[in-house]
Design an enzyme around this catalytic site. Structure first.
Site, PDB file in Angstrom:
ATOM      1  N   HIS A 191     -39.322 -83.245  57.076  1.00  0.00           N
ATOM      2  CA  HIS A 191     -38.129 -82.668  56.927  1.00  0.00           C
ATOM      3  C   HIS A 191     -38.054 -81.474  57.371  1.00  0.00           C
ATOM      4  O   HIS A 191     -37.903 -80.760  58.022  1.00  0.00           O
ATOM      5  CB  HIS A 191     -37.260 -82.184  55.491  1.00  0.00           C
ATOM      6  CG  HIS A 191     -36.077 -81.181  55.465  1.00  0.00           C
ATOM      7  ND1 HIS A 191     -34.844 -81.810  55.156  1.00  0.00           N
ATOM      8  CD2 HIS A 191     -36.171 -79.704  55.737  1.00  0.00           C
ATOM      9  CE1 HIS A 191     -34.047 -81.339  55.938  1.00  0.00           C
ATOM     10  NE2 HIS A 191     -34.536 -79.812  55.931  1.00  0.00           N
ATOM     11  N   HIS A 194     -28.173 -82.929  55.079  1.00  0.00           N
ATOM     12  CA  HIS A 194     -28.212 -82.686  53.231  1.00  0.00           C
ATOM     13  C   HIS A 194     -28.333 -83.928  51.810  1.00  0.00           C
ATOM     14  O   HIS A 194     -27.225 -83.973  50.877  1.00  0.00           O
ATOM     15  CB  HIS A 194     -27.681 -81.881  52.406  1.00  0.00           C
ATOM     16  CG  HIS A 194     -28.273 -80.620  51.812  1.00  0.00           C
ATOM     17  ND1 HIS A 194     -27.998 -79.851  50.582  1.00  0.00           N
ATOM     18  CD2 HIS A 194     -29.513 -79.790  52.288  1.00  0.00           C
ATOM     19  CE1 HIS A 194     -28.377 -79.136  50.193  1.00  0.00           C
ATOM     20  NE2 HIS A 194     -29.911 -78.668  51.243  1.00  0.00           N
TER      21      HIS A 194
END
EC number: 6.3.5.3
Length: 749
Positions: free
Chosen positions: A55, A104
């Site tokens: 990420h 998200h």
């Protein structure tokens, strides 16, 4: 338990460490030991684990992402590009606009409300950190099958989280999309975007320079929420035992964020900061290492001075915590007192936690003991780089050979009408008002276009009416059939949507959602999509200002469709000249712009009527897209058209239905020569739009199209209270509205 200090780590090289549990590979752990010349302390291991996660480090994707900088030159509008919290473009009159889209996804599956809410909060702080006032948000969303029981758990929570957080901040939600597909059943995509506005001189960057300058952490206290979010949730594949890992989902407080925004903007106005970074993924590990790495010196941090809401947190947990509503500022000593006074005024906690040094190390101390001593660049910007193997999947040829054009077609007008009603009432084509009505789209009073318009549009100067528009698009079905073309179709559609509203496209941000990078087929999809997007941006002259990559979106061995989401930002000199989608004036003429071909691969018709995915997606002609955009912008500026709607999912009949219902006026359509009614209504050929033209402007408009070489075909007139495809069928607006507007509420209310 003995504190694991730097000295202790040097004396105990054989101590076992939980590197695997923190998401690190064995060779990555070995590399950390090589960099440090010893084993890492527990705090250092925590920092490297989150910052070297997929990420944060983009370790599987950055070899492909570099095309965006290498292939696509910056245009005259670009002020800040890839590498900062968000890109910045010049929109004229001394204004700059910053925008970005991020994901998200995994947190929103685990805990839908907080996952989505903190996604909004995080992207807003990215925009704030550039020096801008956030002015609007958008939210491209993907969920599993609309009638699946778990969708009824995830979707309402996500929508409530987005609406709850954004509404409390007072930010209008002006755009986005909602798509349902069973491939997203265990991996919904919750992408959040934000736009911010500032003057050129107000741009701020994330760097820590100036020895003796103070490092100030301000905002909410640090708690145990979000620990491991980027390394545990966002950087691995879900298994079939989910939902699990609830502690890794952050908890948001929009009222605290609102105070943080106003406090920060006042601090900016008084020019009190030399550098600034928001705390999002990886928390303090990210903020301290990135600020130090981007600066000209080192940094010393006293970690025990960090304000906590849980006194039991260990140093490692404090460094990994992703508690929301926090910022980190670099402040010259003479400005610290005033900085603190502004924070106190806004009831925002602020603490000096360290200072910039003239060294080259990031040093962190805990009650006087050194627990971190690292070169900050190795944490923030010099993580692993993987050249993952990739290969065209063995099933790709068979998928493309399964041509949707061979599917059975309606036999007569009655069957055609039935399929039209089935299409416009299907979850993906039906009205999303049940969702978007939960968002405040008009707070602040500067929204001039919002859902279901082609693009959202905001006025940014109330005297001159200067405005910006944004559209987000992505079709995973197209990308599954051909990732290269699918990415370009996403770009083309967002570009077309912005142009259809009258704004000139300037630049893009992207959110690239894919399955596991450890699967060569997924990496092939990613490589092809990024190549397609880079080539497309080069052709359209729209540089990439930044974006986000979300990998490991799969459950077990089942990956989502490759879903590159593209956000295009455009500028319009006067928002009063915007073009809506609504057919509002009877007697106006309807023109179809562009060429219509038999293109049904990945189409809404093939999905809704036949449950089919196969063939090739529509072809892309980026020169035609650019020409179409220029015509739509010119026609809007010069008052030649009163409405425009791009043609994409669902084809012409979907666009006509939406424009008729939006304006409360019907239409009579005539099938053009050379086309059959089915292809005319359902084809999803790209590079097309439908416009309504006052009769007084017909000659001027058609002359412009003819001179520029853009096909423009008269297909009907705005008229009455029904949609009449002459010689085929007629359907009343009441029947259309019932079909189009009842679906989502019926499934989810």
């Amino acid at each position: 338990m003995t504190l694991d200090t730097v000295k202790h780590a040097g004396e105990t090289p054989d101590t076992e460490q939980p590197w695997s549990e923190l998401g690190l590979k064995q060779d990555e752990y070995a590399r950390i030991r090589e960099i440090l010349g010893r084993r890492p302390t527990g705090a250092e291991l925590a920092m490297y684990s989150v910052m070297w996660s997929e990420h944060c480090s983009y370790k599987s994707s950055k070899v492909h992402l570099k095309q965006f900088g290498e292939k696509v030159p910056a245009n005259d509008a670009m002020l800040v590009g890839i590498g900062e919290n968000a890109g910045v473009v010049d929109v004229g009159q001394g204004y700059a606009v910053t925008f970005k889209v991020e994901s998200h996804n995994h947190p929103s599956y685990i805990e839908p409300y907080q996952g989505a809410a903190t996604g909004v909060g995080g992207i807003v702080r990215d925009i704030l950190a550039m020096g801008a006032r956030p002015v609007a948000v958008v939210d491209p969303l993907r969920f599993g099958a609309a009638d699946h029981p778990d969708t009824k758990r995830v979707l309402p929570g996500v929508v409530a989280g987005i609406g709850g957080y954004g509404n409390c901040l007072g930010l209008p939600n002006i755009g986005g999309e909602v798509v349902f597909d069973s491939c997203y059943q265990g991996n919904p995509l919750v992408n959040a975007g934000c736009i911010g506005v500032m003057k050129h001189e107000d741009i701020h960057l994330a760097k820590a320079s100036g020895p003796g300058n103070k490092v100030i952490l301000y905002g909410a206290r640090t708690g145990g929420d979000g620990i491991g979010g980027v390394s545990v949730l966002a950087s691995e594949t879900f298994d079939d035992t989910k939902p699990t890992k609830r502690p890794a989902v952050q908890v948001g407080d929009p009222f605290q964020e609102k105070l943080l925004i106003e406090c920060t903007l006042e601090i900016f106005a008084e020019k009190l900061v030399a550098g600034i970074q928001d705390l999002g993924g990886a928390g303090l590990s990210c903020a301290t290492s990135e600020l130090a790495s981007a600066g000209t010196g080192g940094m010393r941090v006293e970690l025990d001075t960090v304000p906590l809401r849980d006194a039991t947190l260990s140093p490692e947990e404090i460094l990994m915590s992703e508690s929301q509503e926090r910022m980190c500022a670099i402040v010259e000593p003479q400005h610290v007192e005033r900085f603190m006074a502004i924070c106190e005024k806004w009831d925002v906690i602020a603490t000096v936690i360290g200072e910039v040094t003239d060294g080259e190390r990031l040093e962190i101390f805990w009650h006087g003991e050194q627990i971190v001593d690292v070169p900050p660049g190795t944490v923030a910007h010099e993580g692993p780089t993987y050249h993952r193997p990739y290969a065209r999947p063995s099933w790709q040829d068979a998928l493309q050979a399964d041509d949707a054009g061979a599917l059975p077609r309606p036999a007569d007008g009655a069957e055609l009408k039935d399929q039209v009603l089935r299409l416009v009432s299907s979850p993906n084509q039906a009205s999303k008002a049940w969702i978007t009505d939960q968002y405040d789209r008009f707070v602040q009073g500067n929204t001039v276009l919002a859902q279901p318009e082609d693009s959202g549009m905001i006025r940014i100067d109330e005297e001159t009416n200067l405005g910006v528009a944004i559209a987000t698009d992505g079709n995973g079905r197209y990308a599954k059939l051909d990732p290269y073309t699918g990415a370009q179709l996403a770009l083309a559609e967002a570009y077309r949507n912005v142009a259809a509203s009258g704004a000139k496209p300037l630049a893009i941000s992207d959110c690239l959602n894919f399955g596991s990078p450890e699967d060569p087929a997924v990496m092939w999809q990613f490589a092809e999509a990024t190549r397609g997007l880079a080539d497309g941006c080069l052709a359209l002259g729209t540089p990439v200002t930044g974006g986000n990559v979300s990998l490991y979106n799969q459950t077990g061995d089942t990956a989502i469709h490759p879903t590159p989401v593209v956000a295009v930002l455009g500028v319009i000199d006067d928002v009063n000249r915007r073009t809506p989608i609504a057919f509002a004036q009877e007697g106006q003429l309807l023109y179809l712009l562009g060429d219509t071909r038999e293109e049904f691969g990945g189409s809404a018709w093939s999905e809704v009527i036949h449950g089919h995915l196969g063939g090739l997606p529509p072809t892309v002609d980026l020169d035609r897209e650019k020409l179409l955009g220029e015509i739509l912008i010119s026609a809007s500026r010069d008052g030649m058209i009163d409405a425009a709607h791009d043609l994409s999912d669902g084809g012409l009949i979907q666009a006509i239905t939406e424009s008729c219902l939006r304006g409360g006026k019907g239409a009579r359509l005539i099938v053009p020569d050379g086309l059959d009614a089915f292809t005319f209504l359902f084809s999803e050929s790209a590079g097309r739009a439908v416009v309504s033209i006052p009769r007084s402007e017909e000659l001027r408009f058609t002359d412009m199209c003819g001179a520029r070489g853009l096909p423009a075909t008269r297909i009907g007139v705005v008229d009455g209270q029904e949609l009449d495809v002459q010689g085929q069928f007629a359907v009343t607006l009441t029947e259309l509205r019932t079909a189009h507007e009842g679906t989502i509420a019926g499934l989810l209310a």
